[in-house]
Structure formats: structure tokens, C-alpha cells
Design a protein around this motif. Structure first.
Motif, PDB file in Angstrom:
ATOM      1  N   TRP A  43       0.825  -1.208   0.000  1.00  0.00           N
ATOM      2  CA  TRP A  43       0.000   0.000   0.000  1.00  0.00           C
ATOM      3  C   TRP A  43       0.860   1.259   0.000  1.00  0.00           C
ATOM      4  O   TRP A  43       0.535   2.237  -0.687  1.00  0.00           O
ATOM      5  N   ARG A  44       1.956   1.256   0.763  1.00  0.00           N
ATOM      6  CA  ARG A  44       2.830   2.432   0.811  1.00  0.00           C
ATOM      7  C   ARG A  44       3.446   2.694  -0.548  1.00  0.00           C
ATOM      8  O   ARG A  44       3.471   3.853  -1.032  1.00  0.00           O
ATOM      9  N   ASP A  81      -4.357   2.081  12.201  1.00  0.00           N
ATOM     10  CA  ASP A  81      -5.395   3.094  11.978  1.00  0.00           C
ATOM     11  C   ASP A  81      -4.835   4.282  11.197  1.00  0.00           C
ATOM     12  O   ASP A  81      -5.444   4.764  10.232  1.00  0.00           O
ATOM     13  N   ARG A  82      -3.671   4.759  11.626  1.00  0.00           N
ATOM     14  CA  ARG A  82      -3.068   5.921  10.962  1.00  0.00           C
ATOM     15  C   ARG A  82      -2.617   5.561   9.547  1.00  0.00           C
ATOM     16  O   ARG A  82      -2.764   6.356   8.617  1.00  0.00           O
ATOM     17  N   VAL A  86      -3.733   7.524   6.141  1.00  0.00           N
ATOM     18  CA  VAL A  86      -2.750   8.183   5.288  1.00  0.00           C
ATOM     19  C   VAL A  86      -2.691   7.547   3.896  1.00  0.00           C
ATOM     20  O   VAL A  86      -2.549   8.251   2.889  1.00  0.00           O
ATOM     21  N   LEU A  87      -2.835   6.238   3.817  1.00  0.00           N
ATOM     22  CA  LEU A  87      -2.718   5.541   2.540  1.00  0.00           C
ATOM     23  C   LEU A  87      -4.051   5.397   1.815  1.00  0.00           C
ATOM     24  O   LEU A  87      -4.094   4.831   0.715  1.00  0.00           O
ATOM     25  N   GLY A  88      -5.120   5.885   2.427  1.00  0.00           N
ATOM     26  CA  GLY A  88      -6.429   5.826   1.778  1.00  0.00           C
ATOM     27  C   GLY A  88      -6.904   4.411   1.524  1.00  0.00           C
ATOM     28  O   GLY A  88      -7.451   4.106   0.458  1.00  0.00           O
ATOM     29  N   ALA A  89      -6.713   3.553   2.506  1.00  0.00           N
ATOM     30  CA  ALA A  89      -7.045   2.133   2.319  1.00  0.00           C
ATOM     31  C   ALA A  89      -8.512   1.813   2.584  1.00  0.00           C
ATOM     32  O   ALA A  89      -8.920   0.646   2.475  1.00  0.00           O
ATOM     33  N   ASP A  90      -9.287   2.805   2.988  1.00  0.00           N
ATOM     34  CA  ASP A  90     -10.738   2.609   3.202  1.00  0.00           C
ATOM     35  C   ASP A  90     -11.048   1.464   4.153  1.00  0.00           C
ATOM     36  O   ASP A  90     -11.956   0.666   3.921  1.00  0.00           O
ATOM     37  N   ALA A  95      -8.566  -3.017   9.279  1.00  0.00           N
ATOM     38  CA  ALA A  95      -9.202  -4.311   9.547  1.00  0.00           C
ATOM     39  C   ALA A  95      -8.197  -5.366   9.969  1.00  0.00           C
ATOM     40  O   ALA A  95      -8.565  -6.368  10.594  1.00  0.00           O
ATOM     41  N   MET A  96      -6.922  -5.160   9.633  1.00  0.00           N
ATOM     42  CA  MET A  96      -5.904  -6.148   9.998  1.00  0.00           C
ATOM     43  C   MET A  96      -5.577  -6.121  11.481  1.00  0.00           C
ATOM     44  O   MET A  96      -4.834  -6.972  11.968  1.00  0.00           O
ATOM     45  N   LYS A  97      -6.147  -5.156  12.225  1.00  0.00           N
ATOM     46  CA  LYS A  97      -5.947  -5.150  13.674  1.00  0.00           C
ATOM     47  C   LYS A  97      -6.433  -6.457  14.281  1.00  0.00           C
ATOM     48  O   LYS A  97      -5.861  -6.951  15.255  1.00  0.00           O
ATOM     49  N   GLN A  98      -7.495  -6.997  13.693  1.00  0.00           N
ATOM     50  CA  GLN A  98      -8.015  -8.263  14.188  1.00  0.00           C
ATOM     51  C   GLN A  98      -7.017  -9.402  13.983  1.00  0.00           C
ATOM     52  O   GLN A  98      -6.878 -10.297  14.808  1.00  0.00           O
ATOM     53  N   ASP A  99      -6.302  -9.333  12.836  1.00  0.00           N
ATOM     54  CA  ASP A  99      -5.329 -10.384  12.526  1.00  0.00           C
ATOM     55  C   ASP A  99      -4.173 -10.414  13.527  1.00  0.00           C
ATOM     56  O   ASP A  99      -3.637 -11.478  13.833  1.00  0.00           O
TER      57      ASP A  99
END
Length: 292
Positions: A43-44, A81-82, A86-90, A95-99
Motif C-alpha cells: 500500500w505504501r 489506523d493511521r 494516510v494511505l487511503g485504504a478505506d 481491519a488487519m488489527k483483528q489479525d
């Protein structure tokens, strides 16, 4: 409860605290972190940002970005979250916080929580201290902060979070049958100071009144009983299997053999018979609470 949710900005020093490194012996956890790191890097690069630019935008140093992308550092919830913003991942990165939620916890605690989560019955006698499923966050934190050699505060918070996550067992449906026998001395020790001690006693009263929980206290004035050698745990599962452990039997190893389990259950049964009844236990805790 989760680790470090204050939302404060981190530079290199704040983001690179000890305790969030990937455990090299935790293969499954390392695989999760590596996969998340690859997604972040993709993404970056798609956004045309260098690591240093990306780090500056989310409040982390360039070195920390490389560590996360390289799977060597577990990203914190606010990091994801940040990054998502910043990367506009919508929401895809957030969501990967759960992972990575469970990976934050030490592997041995994750393994313990996994076993507890599958159990339909848990019986536990604790010779010293309070069982982890009964502790308040403040009580657990005080115990971890007293350990020597000392843990970093970040490590302490990770372990407190892991211990509290295990307590989701009280919210399970259908509810497992839980039985605890605690030594009276553990309830009288003011771990964390007087106010935390009161919170702990109140928590015990709350848990002791749950319909699927049997809480008993072993009075200090009782004579010798089969738990004098150490803790006893017996967990039973839906398929009829079981696992037990006692530091005073079978070299402290986990056992699944029916004969060995019967020995542990025999010892636990005698302990329960010698201890105060659940009604007497709640009355004693209420008395202690009134004395604090």
C-alpha cells in the motif's frame, strides 16, 4: 482491554519500546505479522511514499516502518489506523488489527487461552495467589510489575491485556462450568494497594454469584489437605477428553491419562470438601470487604 490505546504520538523512542518484537519461536504469529507487513509495504509503495515520508505522516520513524514491513515488529492498533488513513485504504489496513490482536500476547498465554476456550468444565485449586481468570487488571498489573528481573512497562501491559482477554470465558454461551478453590491468604493480601484490593474483592463477589461458577475459599486455619503440594487444574472438553496438571504430581506435566486424571480429581474433590461452601465463601469475602 488492549495495549497502549492512549492515542499519543510516537517518535522513534516511543514506537520502538521493547516488548513488541516478534517471538522467533512463535511461527504462526510471525507468519501473521509478516503477511501484514507485506500488505503495508504494498500500500505504501502504491501511494508513492518512501518509508521515511510514510513514517513522518503517521508519527513513526523510518527504522520502525522497515521493521513492521519486514515482519520484525508487531504493529500497534493505532499504527494500522493511521496507516489506513494516510494511505487511503478505506478500512482495509485497519481491519488487519483483528489479525494481529492475538499475536500481541505471548504464545504460551495464547495457547492457554485456546485450551480454556474449548473447555466445558474447568476445576482449579490455587495454592498461592489468585487464579488468572479471577484477577482484576490492577491486581494483575501489580503482580507483573513486582517480577524480577523486571519487565518493561510495555511488556507488563501486554501481559495484563492477555490475562484479561482470557476472561472472555465468563461471557461464553453456552457457559462452561467453572470451579475455583482459593486459599484465604490470597484474598487477604492487598495486592496493588487498598483501593485495588477492594476492587478485587468486589470482582470476586461478582464472579462468585454467576450461576455457572462455584467459588470456594480454603480457610487458613484448616489443617493439611491434598493441595499442599501445589496448584491443581483439570479441564474437560465436549468430546469427553480431559487434561490436568498439578505441580505436586507427575512432575508438573500436563496429563491426559484417565488414571492420572482420576488422581487429580480425587485430590480436588477432597479440597472442595474441606473448603468453605460457596455461600460461606461469599459471606467471608463480604466481611473482608467491610474490613478494608
Amino acid at each position: 482491554m488492549s495495549v497502549d490505546e492512549t492515542g499519543t504520538e510516537h517518535g522513534d523512542a516511543g514506537a520502538d519500546e521493547p516488548g513488541w518484537d516478534v517471538d522467533p519461536d512463535d511461527e504462526s504469529g510471525a507468519a501473521v505479522v509478516a503477511a501484514v507487513g507485506r500488505q503495508l509495504k504494498a500500500w505504501r509503495e502504491a501511494a508513492g511514499l518512501r518509508a521515511g515520508e510514510f513514517g513522518a505522516a503517521i508519527g513513526y520513524g523510518e527504522d520502525q516502518i522497515y521493521k513492521v514491513e519486514g515482519g520484525r515488529r508487531i504493529p500497534r492498533p493505532e499504527f494500522l489506523d493511521r496507516a489506513d488513513s494516510v494511505l487511503g485504504a478505506d478500512g482495509k489496513l485497519a481491519a488487519m488489527k483483528q489479525d494481529v490482536a492475538e499475536v500481541r500476547y505471548p504464545k504460551k498465554i495464547r495457547d492457554l487461552a485456546s485450551v480454556e476456550a474449548k473447555a466445558v468444565e474447568i476445576a482449579a485449586y490455587v495454592a498461592h495467589g489468585l487464579h488468572g481468570l479471577l484477577q482484576t487488571p490492577g491486581h494483575a498489573r501489580a503482580l507483573f510489575e513486582a517480577r524480577q528481573p523486571s519487565y518493561s512497562q510495555d511488556e507488563v501491559e501486554r501481559m495484563v491485556a492477555a490475562r484479561m482477554a482470557r476472561q472472555s470465558i465468563f461471557e461464553r454461551s453456552p457457559a462452561p462450568a467453572l470451579s475455583f478453590v482459593q486459599e484465604e491468604s490470597a484474598l487477604r493480601r492487598p495486592i496493588g494497594g487498598t483501593m485495588e484490593w477492594r476492587r478485587q474483592l468486589e470482582r470476586l463477589l461478582e464472579i462468585g454469584q454467576l450461576r455457572n461458577v462455584t467459588l470456594q475459599v480454603m480457610p487458613t486455619h484448616r489443617e493439611a489437605h491434598p493441595g499442599m503440594d501445589g496448584d491443581i487444574d483439570v479441564l474437560k472438553f465436549r468430546d469427553g477428553s480431559a487434561v490436568g496438571r498439578s505441580y505436586g504430581a507427575f512432575g508438573g506435566r500436563r496429563v491426559t491419562d484417565a488414571k492420572q486424571l482420576r488422581i487429580l480429581e480425587l485430590r480436588y474433590g477432597i479440597i472442595r470438601a474441606v473448603a468453605l461452601t460457596p455461600r460461606e465463601t461469599l459471606a467471608l469475602i463480604e466481611q473482608m470487604l467491610g474490613e478494608t
